[in-house]
Design a protein around this motif. Structure first.
Motif, PDB file in Angstrom:
ATOM      1  N   LYS A  97       3.082  -4.063  10.009  1.00 13.93           N
ATOM      2  CA  LYS A  97       3.456  -3.714   8.638  1.00 13.93           C
ATOM      3  C   LYS A  97       2.239  -3.590   7.722  1.00 13.93           C
ATOM      4  N   ALA A  98       1.100  -4.103   8.153  1.00 18.20           N
ATOM      5  CA  ALA A  98      -0.081  -4.112   7.282  1.00 18.20           C
ATOM      6  C   ALA A  98      -1.284  -3.481   7.952  1.00 18.20           C
ATOM      7  N   VAL A  99      -1.067  -2.693   9.017  1.00 15.67           N
ATOM      8  CA  VAL A  99      -2.179  -2.215   9.824  1.00 15.67           C
ATOM      9  C   VAL A  99      -3.157  -1.359   9.012  1.00 15.67           C
ATOM     10  N   THR A 100      -2.662  -0.442   8.172  1.00 18.11           N
ATOM     11  CA  THR A 100      -3.565   0.440   7.433  1.00 18.11           C
ATOM     12  C   THR A 100      -4.416  -0.333   6.436  1.00 18.11           C
ATOM     13  N   LEU A 101      -3.780  -1.262   5.712  1.00 14.99           N
ATOM     14  CA  LEU A 101      -4.522  -2.045   4.722  1.00 14.99           C
ATOM     15  C   LEU A 101      -5.532  -2.976   5.389  1.00 14.99           C
ATOM     16  N   VAL A 102      -5.142  -3.578   6.494  1.00 15.68           N
ATOM     17  CA  VAL A 102      -6.065  -4.466   7.209  1.00 15.68           C
ATOM     18  C   VAL A 102      -7.265  -3.677   7.727  1.00 15.68           C
ATOM     19  N   LEU A 103      -7.013  -2.496   8.278  1.00 20.49           N
ATOM     20  CA  LEU A 103      -8.111  -1.671   8.775  1.00 20.49           C
ATOM     21  C   LEU A 103      -8.976  -1.149   7.636  1.00 20.49           C
ATOM     22  N   LEU A 104      -8.382  -0.958   6.459  1.00 21.89           N
ATOM     23  CA  LEU A 104      -9.181  -0.587   5.290  1.00 21.89           C
ATOM     24  C   LEU A 104     -10.168  -1.704   4.961  1.00 21.89           C
ATOM     25  N   GLY A 105      -9.694  -2.941   5.004  1.00 19.24           N
ATOM     26  CA  GLY A 105     -10.584  -4.079   4.790  1.00 19.24           C
ATOM     27  C   GLY A 105     -11.651  -4.173   5.869  1.00 19.24           C
ATOM     28  N   CYS A 106     -11.269  -3.891   7.107  1.00 14.08           N
ATOM     29  CA  CYS A 106     -12.255  -3.898   8.200  1.00 14.08           C
ATOM     30  C   CYS A 106     -13.318  -2.835   7.967  1.00 14.08           C
ATOM     31  N   GLY A 107     -12.888  -1.678   7.451  1.00 14.42           N
ATOM     32  CA  GLY A 107     -13.839  -0.618   7.157  1.00 14.42           C
ATOM     33  C   GLY A 107     -14.862  -1.035   6.122  1.00 14.42           C
ATOM     34  N   VAL A 108     -14.419  -1.781   5.117  1.00 12.42           N
ATOM     35  CA  VAL A 108     -15.341  -2.284   4.088  1.00 12.42           C
ATOM     36  C   VAL A 108     -16.376  -3.214   4.715  1.00 12.42           C
ATOM     37  N   ILE A 109     -15.921  -4.119   5.565  1.00  9.14           N
ATOM     38  CA  ILE A 109     -16.842  -5.067   6.206  1.00  9.14           C
ATOM     39  C   ILE A 109     -17.846  -4.325   7.089  1.00  9.14           C
ATOM     40  N   ILE A 110     -17.362  -3.340   7.863  1.00  3.99           N
ATOM     41  CA  ILE A 110     -18.259  -2.574   8.739  1.00  3.99           C
ATOM     42  C   ILE A 110     -19.294  -1.818   7.909  1.00  3.99           C
ATOM     43  N   ALA A 111     -18.853  -1.228   6.784  1.00  3.88           N
ATOM     44  CA  ALA A 111     -19.767  -0.473   5.934  1.00  3.88           C
ATOM     45  C   ALA A 111     -20.863  -1.375   5.355  1.00  3.88           C
ATOM     46  N   ILE A 112     -20.478  -2.570   4.917  1.00  4.33           N
ATOM     47  CA  ILE A 112     -21.473  -3.504   4.360  1.00  4.33           C
ATOM     48  C   ILE A 112     -22.467  -3.938   5.437  1.00  4.33           C
ATOM     49  N   LEU A 113     -21.973  -4.240   6.632  1.00  3.27           N
ATOM     50  CA  LEU A 113     -22.862  -4.635   7.729  1.00  3.27           C
ATOM     51  C   LEU A 113     -23.839  -3.507   8.076  1.00  3.27           C
ATOM     52  N   LEU A 114     -23.334  -2.267   8.072  1.00  2.00           N
ATOM     53  CA  LEU A 114     -24.194  -1.130   8.354  1.00  2.00           C
ATOM     54  C   LEU A 114     -25.317  -1.015   7.329  1.00  2.00           C
ATOM     55  N   ILE A 115     -24.964  -1.202   6.049  1.00  3.89           N
ATOM     56  CA  ILE A 115     -25.973  -1.102   4.991  1.00  3.89           C
ATOM     57  C   ILE A 115     -27.070  -2.138   5.191  1.00  3.89           C
ATOM     58  N   PHE A 116     -26.691  -3.377   5.525  1.00  5.95           N
ATOM     59  CA  PHE A 116     -27.692  -4.430   5.693  1.00  5.95           C
ATOM     60  C   PHE A 116     -28.581  -4.176   6.916  1.00  5.95           C
ATOM     61  N   VAL A 117     -27.987  -3.649   7.992  1.00  9.70           N
ATOM     62  CA  VAL A 117     -28.781  -3.358   9.189  1.00  9.70           C
ATOM     63  C   VAL A 117     -29.669  -2.148   8.957  1.00  9.70           C
ATOM     64  N   TRP A 118     -29.152  -1.152   8.254  1.00  9.53           N
ATOM     65  CA  TRP A 118     -29.837   0.125   8.079  1.00  9.53           C
ATOM     66  C   TRP A 118     -30.923   0.066   6.994  1.00  9.53           C
ATOM     67  N   MET A 119     -30.553  -0.398   5.805  1.00  8.64           N
ATOM     68  CA  MET A 119     -31.464  -0.346   4.660  1.00  8.64           C
ATOM     69  C   MET A 119     -32.163  -1.669   4.373  1.00  8.64           C
ATOM     70  N   ARG A 120     -31.642  -2.754   4.959  1.00  2.25           N
ATOM     71  CA  ARG A 120     -32.230  -4.081   4.783  1.00  2.25           C
ATOM     72  C   ARG A 120     -32.454  -4.448   3.309  1.00  2.25           C
ATOM     73  N   PRO A 121     -31.372  -4.425   2.505  1.00  3.97           N
ATOM     74  CA  PRO A 121     -31.508  -4.817   1.095  1.00  3.97           C
ATOM     75  C   PRO A 121     -31.632  -6.339   0.982  1.00  3.97           C
ATOM     76  N   PRO A 122     -31.943  -6.864  -0.212  1.00  5.38           N
ATOM     77  CA  PRO A 122     -31.979  -8.319  -0.402  1.00  5.38           C
ATOM     78  C   PRO A 122     -30.628  -8.942  -0.077  1.00  5.38           C
ATOM     79  N   PRO A 123     -30.602 -10.206   0.350  1.00  6.27           N
ATOM     80  CA  PRO A 123     -29.337 -10.846   0.757  1.00  6.27           C
ATOM     81  C   PRO A 123     -28.257 -10.818  -0.320  1.00  6.27           C
ATOM     82  N   VAL A 124     -28.639 -10.887  -1.602  1.00  3.87           N
ATOM     83  CA  VAL A 124     -27.639 -10.945  -2.671  1.00  3.87           C
ATOM     84  C   VAL A 124     -27.379  -9.573  -3.279  1.00  3.87           C
ATOM     85  N   ALA A 125     -27.842  -8.504  -2.620  1.00  2.00           N
ATOM     86  CA  ALA A 125     -27.685  -7.161  -3.185  1.00  2.00           C
ATOM     87  C   ALA A 125     -26.218  -6.794  -3.362  1.00  2.00           C
ATOM     88  N   ALA A 126     -25.396  -7.119  -2.373  1.00  4.18           N
ATOM     89  CA  ALA A 126     -23.981  -6.771  -2.464  1.00  4.18           C
ATOM     90  C   ALA A 126     -23.310  -7.490  -3.626  1.00  4.18           C
TER      91      ALA A 126
END
Length: 318
Positions: free
Chosen positions: A128-157
């Protein structure tokens, strides 16, 4: 099993980050008001089911009080300089949009995989919540990608998130509150009451007048609630179903579809639709916070007239 409670916990963590970032912004003279506002929102997502109706009602009133007393504002702190932003733009180009695109991509592709592959049988995510849960997962994946890719300061987000949230202000949570208002209207029987009043006003077999009141009612309630989806149950219960469909024999598909389109005309003309009209003005730093609405009115009114004609002709004459 991952369900909406996990998503609420994630949303609460995001708002808690906004509160922390607000406290860190010493250029904002109202930073403690901002921190209280976002902190209360985080609390509502984390513990709202434990507070009960009265507790959540008091929390909402406190949020309204903080916003209404103008206790929230924005600072002048910038996490990057103009030169740094131009450097990133030249270095990464359109690839900067990749993290933003990951969020809808994860939700869309993940939902398809969950629906049409054996993943569904694993019972990892609540169906019943698959789309919303995966939307949240997408946010987490995007943030992890940014930190691995651009290496911003830890508190940038935290700092960037709070800067953006404070630029928008209380309007960020307006859609959530207006959605609640729509539920309250429906539960209170507002549609039924309006239907009784309209039924006594409209002469029998006056189809065009019923169509006109239905379309204008969708516009009016959308402008009040800020969302055509919240207005639709009210007007459908008042005029759409009992008068246009059942009494006048209108085409149900046309009545429903064009009714929603009429509501969208109201969306173009109201500040209550904050995510469409107020938030863009804030992000673009327009001098007039209603600048987006003023431009859209010229489109909304002709579109509404066209909807009324289409509903009358396609719904009752074809």
């Amino acid at each position: 099993m991952i369900n909406l409670h996990w998503l609420y916990a994630l949303a609460g963590a995001v708002f808690a980050g906004f509160a922390l970032g607000s406290v860190r912004d010493e250029t904002n003279s109202k930073r403690w008001g901002n921190a209280a506002f976002w902190g209360l929102l985080a609390t509502s997502f984390w513990f709202g089911d434990l507070f009960g109706d009265i507790g959540n009602g008091l929390l909402v009133l406190t949020l309204v009080g903080i916003a209404g007393l103008n206790l929230i504002g924005r600072g002048t702190k910038e996490t990057t300089t103009r030169e740094e932003r131009e450097h990133f733009s030249q270095r990464f180009g359109n690839r900067l949009f990749m993290p933003a695109l990951i969020v809808p991509f994860t939700a869309f592709v993940g939902t398809l995989l969950f629906t049409y592959t054996p993943l569904k049988s694993l019972n990892v995510i609540d169906p019943k919540a698959v789309t919303l849960v995966l939307l949240g997962c997408g946010v987490i994946i995007a943030i992890l990608l940014i930190f691995v890719w651009m290496r911003p300061p830890p508190v940038a987000a935290v700092d960037e998130g709070s800067r953006l949230a404070n630029s928008i202000g209380w309007a960020m949570v307006l859609p959530q509150m207006l959605a609640s208002l729509g539920v309250i209207f429906a539960a209170a029987g507002v549609g039924t009451t309006i239907g009784a009043i309209v039924g006594g006003i409209i002469p029998q077999e006056s189809v065009f007048l019923a169509v006109l009141l239905y379309a204008l009612g969708m516009v009016a309630f959308t402008m009040i609630m800020g969302n055509a989806f919240a207005a639709f149950p009210v007007m459908a219960a008042a005029i759409g179903v009992p008068i246009l469909i059942q009494a006048d024999g209108g085409n149900a598909a046309v009545v429903g579809a064009v009714g929603m389109l009429s509501g969208f005309c109201g969306t173009l003309m109201t500040p209550m639709a904050a995510n469409f009209n107020i938030v863009p003005a804030a992000l673009l730093e327009l001098k007039n916070q209603y600048g987006v609405i003023k431009v859209q009115v010229a489109t909304a009114i002709p579109l509404l007239i066209a909807n009324i004609v289409i509903l009358y002709v396609a719904g009752f004459r074809l």
